[in-house]
Design a protein around this motif. Structure first.
Motif, PDB file in Angstrom:
ATOM      1  N   ARG A 155      -3.487   1.134   2.223  1.00  0.00           N
ATOM      2  CA  ARG A 155      -2.610   1.996   1.432  1.00  0.00           C
ATOM      3  C   ARG A 155      -3.136   3.426   1.370  1.00  0.00           C
ATOM      4  NH1 ARG A 155      -2.190  -2.808  -1.998  1.00  0.00           N
ATOM      5  NH2 ARG A 155      -0.092  -3.675  -1.805  1.00  0.00           N
ATOM      6  N   ILE A 156      -4.432   3.568   1.230  1.00  0.00           N
ATOM      7  CA  ILE A 156      -4.989   4.918   1.166  1.00  0.00           C
ATOM      8  C   ILE A 156      -4.876   5.599   2.534  1.00  0.00           C
ATOM      9  CG2 ILE A 156      -7.454   4.546   1.725  1.00  0.00           C
ATOM     10  CD1 ILE A 156      -8.078   6.305  -0.733  1.00  0.00           C
ATOM     11  N   ASN A 157      -4.994   4.802   3.603  1.00  0.00           N
ATOM     12  CA  ASN A 157      -4.806   5.354   4.948  1.00  0.00           C
ATOM     13  C   ASN A 157      -3.354   5.762   5.169  1.00  0.00           C
ATOM     14  OD1 ASN A 157      -7.460   5.153   5.780  1.00  0.00           O
ATOM     15  ND2 ASN A 157      -7.201   3.109   6.682  1.00  0.00           N
ATOM     16  N   SER A 158      -2.449   5.039   4.541  1.00  0.00           N
ATOM     17  CA  SER A 158      -1.036   5.376   4.646  1.00  0.00           C
ATOM     18  C   SER A 158      -0.746   6.715   3.977  1.00  0.00           C
ATOM     19  CB  SER A 158      -0.186   4.270   4.010  1.00  0.00           C
ATOM     20  OG  SER A 158       1.186   4.550   4.140  1.00  0.00           O
ATOM     21  N   ASP A 195      -1.966   9.313   6.300  1.00  0.00           N
ATOM     22  CA  ASP A 195      -1.031   9.484   7.410  1.00  0.00           C
ATOM     23  C   ASP A 195       0.146  10.370   7.004  1.00  0.00           C
ATOM     24  OD1 ASP A 195      -2.582   7.900   9.047  1.00  0.00           O
ATOM     25  OD2 ASP A 195      -1.375   6.084   8.768  1.00  0.00           O
ATOM     26  N   ASP A 196       0.656  10.162   5.799  1.00  0.00           N
ATOM     27  CA  ASP A 196       1.768  10.983   5.309  1.00  0.00           C
ATOM     28  C   ASP A 196       1.341  12.440   5.174  1.00  0.00           C
ATOM     29  OD1 ASP A 196       3.418   8.825   5.237  1.00  0.00           O
ATOM     30  OD2 ASP A 196       3.410   8.581   3.061  1.00  0.00           O
ATOM     31  N   ALA A 197       0.127  12.646   4.682  1.00  0.00           N
ATOM     32  CA  ALA A 197      -0.389  14.012   4.542  1.00  0.00           C
ATOM     33  C   ALA A 197      -0.528  14.670   5.908  1.00  0.00           C
ATOM     34  CB  ALA A 197      -1.734  13.990   3.818  1.00  0.00           C
ATOM     35  N   GLU A 198      -0.999  13.904   6.887  1.00  0.00           N
ATOM     36  CA  GLU A 198      -1.160  14.460   8.237  1.00  0.00           C
ATOM     37  C   GLU A 198       0.194  14.825   8.843  1.00  0.00           C
ATOM     38  OE1 GLU A 198      -3.570  13.653  12.388  1.00  0.00           O
ATOM     39  OE2 GLU A 198      -3.351  12.021  10.952  1.00  0.00           O
ATOM     40  N   LYS A 199       1.196  13.988   8.633  1.00  0.00           N
ATOM     41  CA  LYS A 199       2.534  14.289   9.150  1.00  0.00           C
ATOM     42  C   LYS A 199       3.072  15.580   8.532  1.00  0.00           C
ATOM     43  CE  LYS A 199       3.783   9.457  10.021  1.00  0.00           C
ATOM     44  NZ  LYS A 199       4.600   8.301   9.569  1.00  0.00           N
ATOM     45  N   CYS A 230       1.333   9.652  -4.249  1.00  0.00           N
ATOM     46  CA  CYS A 230      -0.044   9.718  -4.762  1.00  0.00           C
ATOM     47  C   CYS A 230      -0.116   9.281  -6.220  1.00  0.00           C
ATOM     48  CB  CYS A 230      -0.592  11.139  -4.603  1.00  0.00           C
ATOM     49  SG  CYS A 230      -0.985  11.601  -2.907  1.00  0.00           S
ATOM     50  N   ILE A 231       0.850   9.745  -7.016  1.00  0.00           N
ATOM     51  CA  ILE A 231       0.869   9.372  -8.434  1.00  0.00           C
ATOM     52  C   ILE A 231       1.071   7.862  -8.584  1.00  0.00           C
ATOM     53  CG2 ILE A 231       2.179   9.598 -10.582  1.00  0.00           C
ATOM     54  CD1 ILE A 231       2.699  12.525  -9.777  1.00  0.00           C
ATOM     55  N   LYS A 232       1.965   7.304  -7.777  1.00  0.00           N
ATOM     56  CA  LYS A 232       2.193   5.856  -7.808  1.00  0.00           C
ATOM     57  C   LYS A 232       0.924   5.107  -7.391  1.00  0.00           C
ATOM     58  CE  LYS A 232       5.183   2.199  -5.989  1.00  0.00           C
ATOM     59  NZ  LYS A 232       6.343   1.884  -5.102  1.00  0.00           N
ATOM     60  N   PHE A 233       0.224   5.637  -6.396  1.00  0.00           N
ATOM     61  CA  PHE A 233      -1.016   5.017  -5.929  1.00  0.00           C
ATOM     62  C   PHE A 233      -2.049   4.979  -7.048  1.00  0.00           C
ATOM     63  CE2 PHE A 233      -5.162   4.866  -3.990  1.00  0.00           C
ATOM     64  CZ  PHE A 233      -5.019   4.014  -2.899  1.00  0.00           C
ATOM     65  N   ILE A 234      -2.175   6.087  -7.775  1.00  0.00           N
ATOM     66  CA  ILE A 234      -3.137   6.147  -8.883  1.00  0.00           C
ATOM     67  C   ILE A 234      -2.770   5.129  -9.957  1.00  0.00           C
ATOM     68  CG2 ILE A 234      -3.996   7.592 -10.773  1.00  0.00           C
ATOM     69  CD1 ILE A 234      -3.706   9.994  -8.863  1.00  0.00           C
ATOM     70  N   ALA A 235      -1.474   5.059 -10.259  1.00  0.00           N
ATOM     71  CA  ALA A 235      -1.019   4.149 -11.322  1.00  0.00           C
ATOM     72  C   ALA A 235      -1.219   2.679 -10.951  1.00  0.00           C
ATOM     73  CB  ALA A 235       0.450   4.416 -11.631  1.00  0.00           C
ATOM     74  N   ASP A 245     -12.331   7.946  -3.854  1.00  0.00           N
ATOM     75  CA  ASP A 245     -10.934   7.642  -3.534  1.00  0.00           C
ATOM     76  C   ASP A 245      -9.986   8.358  -4.491  1.00  0.00           C
ATOM     77  OD1 ASP A 245     -11.525   5.971  -1.373  1.00  0.00           O
ATOM     78  OD2 ASP A 245     -11.797   4.234  -2.681  1.00  0.00           O
ATOM     79  N   LEU A 246     -10.346   8.366  -5.760  1.00  0.00           N
ATOM     80  CA  LEU A 246      -9.525   9.063  -6.746  1.00  0.00           C
ATOM     81  C   LEU A 246      -9.501  10.563  -6.454  1.00  0.00           C
ATOM     82  CD1 LEU A 246      -7.862   9.186  -9.337  1.00  0.00           C
ATOM     83  CD2 LEU A 246     -10.014   9.288 -10.623  1.00  0.00           C
ATOM     84  N   MET A 247     -10.664  11.126  -6.112  1.00  0.00           N
ATOM     85  CA  MET A 247     -10.746  12.549  -5.808  1.00  0.00           C
ATOM     86  C   MET A 247      -9.906  12.893  -4.579  1.00  0.00           C
ATOM     87  SD  MET A 247     -11.815  15.499  -6.667  1.00  0.00           S
ATOM     88  CE  MET A 247     -13.137  15.245  -7.853  1.00  0.00           C
ATOM     89  N   PHE A 248      -9.909  12.022  -3.584  1.00  0.00           N
ATOM     90  CA  PHE A 248      -9.103  12.275  -2.380  1.00  0.00           C
ATOM     91  C   PHE A 248      -7.615  12.277  -2.707  1.00  0.00           C
ATOM     92  CE2 PHE A 248      -6.520  10.522   1.087  1.00  0.00           C
ATOM     93  CZ  PHE A 248      -6.682  11.535   2.026  1.00  0.00           C
ATOM     94  N   ILE A 249      -7.165  11.308  -3.471  1.00  0.00           N
ATOM     95  CA  ILE A 249      -5.737  11.222  -3.805  1.00  0.00           C
ATOM     96  C   ILE A 249      -5.320  12.433  -4.638  1.00  0.00           C
ATOM     97  CG2 ILE A 249      -4.009   9.924  -5.091  1.00  0.00           C
ATOM     98  CD1 ILE A 249      -4.731   8.655  -2.443  1.00  0.00           C
TER      99      ILE A 249
END
Length: 221
Positions: free
Chosen positions: A13-16, A19-23, A68-73, A81-85
């Motif tokens: 999920r974090i890699n996903s 990937d979105d950020a890279e796109k 990102c917000i959904k990922f944190i929640a 990991d939190l700092m990256f998101i």
């Protein structure tokens, strides 16, 4: 073996998100690349494409932030990991603004397409545009690859861009006094150079965020 699955799922999920950020970053860099080609080769279709793409980038930034917000929640990441998101949200905001600055450059190119720009001014402007493109790529991939050395280089790169802007400003100002009939057109060269400088500043900000993400220390100005 089952105990490994949650961690694998988390990593996927974090890699996903990455990937979105890279796109999104690829969209922004391509938009900027097309915008600066207009300085020497004006094309109305490309202007419209870059302007339209800025809206797509805006939507991509919104979608990335929401993800990102959904990922944190849901995942409740900690430490790095939190700092990256959290940093991804901030970088997305910078990239969104760069998309609009690229649109500003594209629209500005329409205002100088019939102006006889002094060769040295155009040479410096094109060099500045190419240099900022390099900074944009460096800043974004420093973030994605967590390359602190690359991120630190951006501060010195920004000094070069500032010097180029000062040179263009001086040349255009001098030309304005010598060619007062085209003053309204030539002043647009200053605006384009300013937009480029601001994109460079955003690249530096992305580098600064990378440094903070990796060290928890504010980068030295």
């Amino acid at each position: 073996m089952d105990k490994e699955y949650p961690r694998i799922s988390f990593k996927n999920r974090i890699n996903s998100v990455k990937d979105d950020a890279e796109k999104m970053g690829q969209m922004v860099m391509e938009s900027h690349r097309k915008a600066i080609t207009l300085l020497n080769d004006y094309n109305q279709d490309i202007v419209e494409e870059v302007v339209s793409k800025s809206k797509d980038i805006d939507q991509a930034a919104f979608d990335l932030e929401r993800r990102c917000i959904k990922f944190i929640a849901v995942e409740q990441p900690v430490a790095g990991d939190l700092m990256f998101i959290e940093s991804t949200i901030r970088v997305g905001s910078h990239m969104k603004r760069i998309g609009y600055l690229a649109a500003n450059i594209a629209e500005g190119s329409a205002l100088i397409k019939d102006v006889k720009v002094p060769a040295k001014v155009m040479e410096d402007l094109q060099y500045m545009a190419d240099y900022v493109q390099m900074m944009l790529s460096k800043g974004f991939y420093a973030f994605l690859n967590q390359n602190i050395d690359m991120a630190k280089e951006l501060s010195e790169d920004d000094d070069k861009v500032d010097d180029l802007f000062d040179s263009i400003l001086e040349q255009v100002t001098k030309n304005m006094f010598e060619d007062k009939e085209n003053i309204n057109q030539t002043i647009n060269l200053i605006f384009i150079a300013r937009f480029l400088e601001r994109i460079g500043d955003r690249a530096v900000d992305i580098g600064g965020r990378t440094i903070f993400m990796l060290t928890f220390k504010k980068p030295k100005g």
